[in-house]
Design a protein around this motif. Sequence first.
Motif, short mmCIF file in Angstrom:
data_model
loop_
_atom_site.label_atom_id
_atom_site.label_comp_id
_atom_site.label_asym_id
_atom_site.label_seq_id
_atom_site.Cartn_x
_atom_site.Cartn_y
_atom_site.Cartn_z
N UNK A 197 -9.81 5.48 -5.54
CA UNK A 197 -10.77 5.02 -4.53
C UNK A 197 -10.57 3.54 -4.16
N UNK A 198 -10.30 2.64 -5.12
CA UNK A 198 -10.06 1.24 -4.73
C UNK A 198 -8.83 1.08 -3.82
N UNK A 199 -7.84 1.96 -4.00
CA UNK A 199 -6.67 1.90 -3.12
C UNK A 199 -7.06 2.28 -1.70
N UNK A 200 -7.89 3.32 -1.58
CA UNK A 200 -8.32 3.72 -0.24
C UNK A 200 -9.11 2.58 0.42
N UNK A 201 -9.90 1.84 -0.35
CA UNK A 201 -10.64 0.72 0.22
C UNK A 201 -9.69 -0.36 0.75
N UNK A 202 -8.62 -0.61 0.02
CA UNK A 202 -7.62 -1.58 0.49
C UNK A 202 -6.93 -1.07 1.75
N UNK A 203 -6.66 0.23 1.81
CA UNK A 203 -6.11 0.81 3.04
C UNK A 203 -6.99 0.46 4.24
N UNK A 204 -8.30 0.63 4.04
CA UNK A 204 -9.23 0.39 5.14
C UNK A 204 -9.21 -1.05 5.62
N UNK A 205 -8.94 -1.97 4.71
CA UNK A 205 -8.94 -3.39 5.07
C UNK A 205 -7.61 -3.87 5.64
N UNK A 206 -6.51 -3.28 5.16
CA UNK A 206 -5.20 -3.85 5.49
C UNK A 206 -4.22 -2.85 6.08
N UNK A 207 -4.53 -1.57 6.06
CA UNK A 207 -3.58 -0.55 6.49
C UNK A 207 -2.76 -0.06 5.31
N UNK A 208 -2.50 1.23 5.29
CA UNK A 208 -1.82 1.82 4.12
C UNK A 208 -0.42 1.26 3.92
N UNK A 247 0.94 -1.76 4.52
CA UNK A 247 0.97 -3.08 3.87
C UNK A 247 0.57 -2.99 2.41
N UNK A 248 -0.43 -2.15 2.13
CA UNK A 248 -0.91 -2.02 0.75
C UNK A 248 0.17 -1.38 -0.13
N UNK A 249 0.75 -0.29 0.32
CA UNK A 249 1.76 0.39 -0.48
C UNK A 249 3.01 -0.48 -0.63
N UNK A 250 3.36 -1.20 0.41
CA UNK A 250 4.51 -2.10 0.31
C UNK A 250 4.25 -3.19 -0.73
N UNK A 251 3.06 -3.76 -0.73
CA UNK A 251 2.72 -4.77 -1.73
C UNK A 251 2.75 -4.18 -3.14
N UNK A 252 2.23 -2.97 -3.28
CA UNK A 252 2.26 -2.29 -4.58
C UNK A 252 3.69 -2.06 -5.04
N UNK A 295 9.93 -4.72 7.89
CA UNK A 295 10.58 -5.35 9.04
C UNK A 295 9.62 -6.32 9.73
N UNK A 296 10.09 -7.54 9.96
CA UNK A 296 9.27 -8.49 10.72
C UNK A 296 9.01 -7.94 12.12
N UNK A 297 7.79 -8.18 12.65
CA UNK A 297 6.79 -9.14 12.17
C UNK A 297 5.85 -8.62 11.09
N UNK A 298 6.03 -7.39 10.60
CA UNK A 298 5.15 -6.87 9.56
C UNK A 298 5.35 -7.65 8.26
N UNK A 299 4.26 -7.84 7.55
CA UNK A 299 4.31 -8.54 6.27
C UNK A 299 3.45 -7.80 5.25
N UNK A 314 -3.05 -10.13 -2.25
CA UNK A 314 -1.99 -9.67 -3.16
C UNK A 314 -2.50 -9.66 -4.61
N UNK A 315 -3.29 -10.66 -4.95
CA UNK A 315 -3.87 -10.70 -6.29
C UNK A 315 -4.79 -9.51 -6.51
N UNK A 316 -5.50 -9.09 -5.46
CA UNK A 316 -6.38 -7.93 -5.58
C UNK A 316 -5.57 -6.67 -5.90
N UNK A 317 -4.41 -6.54 -5.26
CA UNK A 317 -3.55 -5.39 -5.53
C UNK A 317 -3.01 -5.45 -6.95
N UNK A 318 -2.60 -6.64 -7.39
CA UNK A 318 -2.09 -6.79 -8.75
C UNK A 318 -3.16 -6.44 -9.78
N UNK A 319 -4.38 -6.87 -9.52
CA UNK A 319 -5.49 -6.54 -10.42
C UNK A 319 -5.74 -5.05 -10.47
N UNK A 320 -5.65 -4.41 -9.32
CA UNK A 320 -5.86 -2.96 -9.25
C UNK A 320 -4.77 -2.22 -10.02
#
Length: 296
Positions: free
Chosen positions: A241-252, A254-259, A272-276, A283-289
């Motif tokens: 569920x916390x992953x889905x919440x991050x999806x809602x804030x940042x798009x799936x 970006x979240x999966x790429x950071x993970x 690929x730029x301009x995506x980041x 990023x710290x939130x993802x690391x904590x998750x």
Amino acid sequence: MFSGLSAFPLTPMNENGLDEPACIRLIERLAAAGVDSIGALGSTGSYAYLTHAERLRIAQLAVKHAGNVPVIVGIGALRTRDVQALAEQAQKAGASAVLLAPMSYQKLTADEVFGLYEAVTRDLSVPLCVYDNPSTTHFEFSDELHGRIAQLPNVGSIKIPAVSADPDIAKARVDRLRELIPSNVTIGISGDASALTGLNAGCDVWYSVIGGLLPGLAVAITRAAQSGNLQEAARLSETLRPVWALYGNHGSLRVVAAMAELLNQVSRPCLPLPLKTLEDIDRKSVATLLKALELE
């Protein structure tokens, strides 16, 4: 092939080119986890940002390293002639199926979208999955249009967007679509947060973003749902569920790429730029998750 769990991995890259070793690692990881199919060059695979040559290379790598797992290759492009060329290319690479979303710059009409699928399916020798993804294409399929397209030759599945969280509404939506399409065409749910609701509502397959990175957990959820063990499926899904919440804030993506970067599955940057991918506090939130999920 169009049932169970279809896992959609990233296409790791930077501005110098594709990260082929990382691509291979991700594909082999999915095959080892026992996914039912691999969706190469979906939206999570950043297909729209790649050249035809790069897309061919990813298709070849996916087929080569997937073992016995069927590979579905995305063929979306702005022009019909390019979609047809990509379909031929994917088939020559050994794809078991192709995936097509109606990409556009000028907003498409329903007749134009039908014409696209009619032209592409005419010459296919493998099945096609209709990719209904209004968040990226800005085109909304009606159930009636799905019904028309599903009658075309070689259409094997429809990948629908997230369904309602209300189980009754979700089931009614799936049932309504099912009445309009041939019995051999499956219905798949995308939108990871509603995957379990979609499977419980009668969808045949989960077209999964998270499955492309965490296949073991996604397979376990799918198998529990398929066997009717809804309590176990819900328990496993709840952990994400916390992953889905991050999806809602940042798009799936970006979240999966950071993970993937934090899990050292890919190098940074991998989009690929301009995506980041996510930075700083996000990023710290993802690391904590990841730590909380014991996925460090």
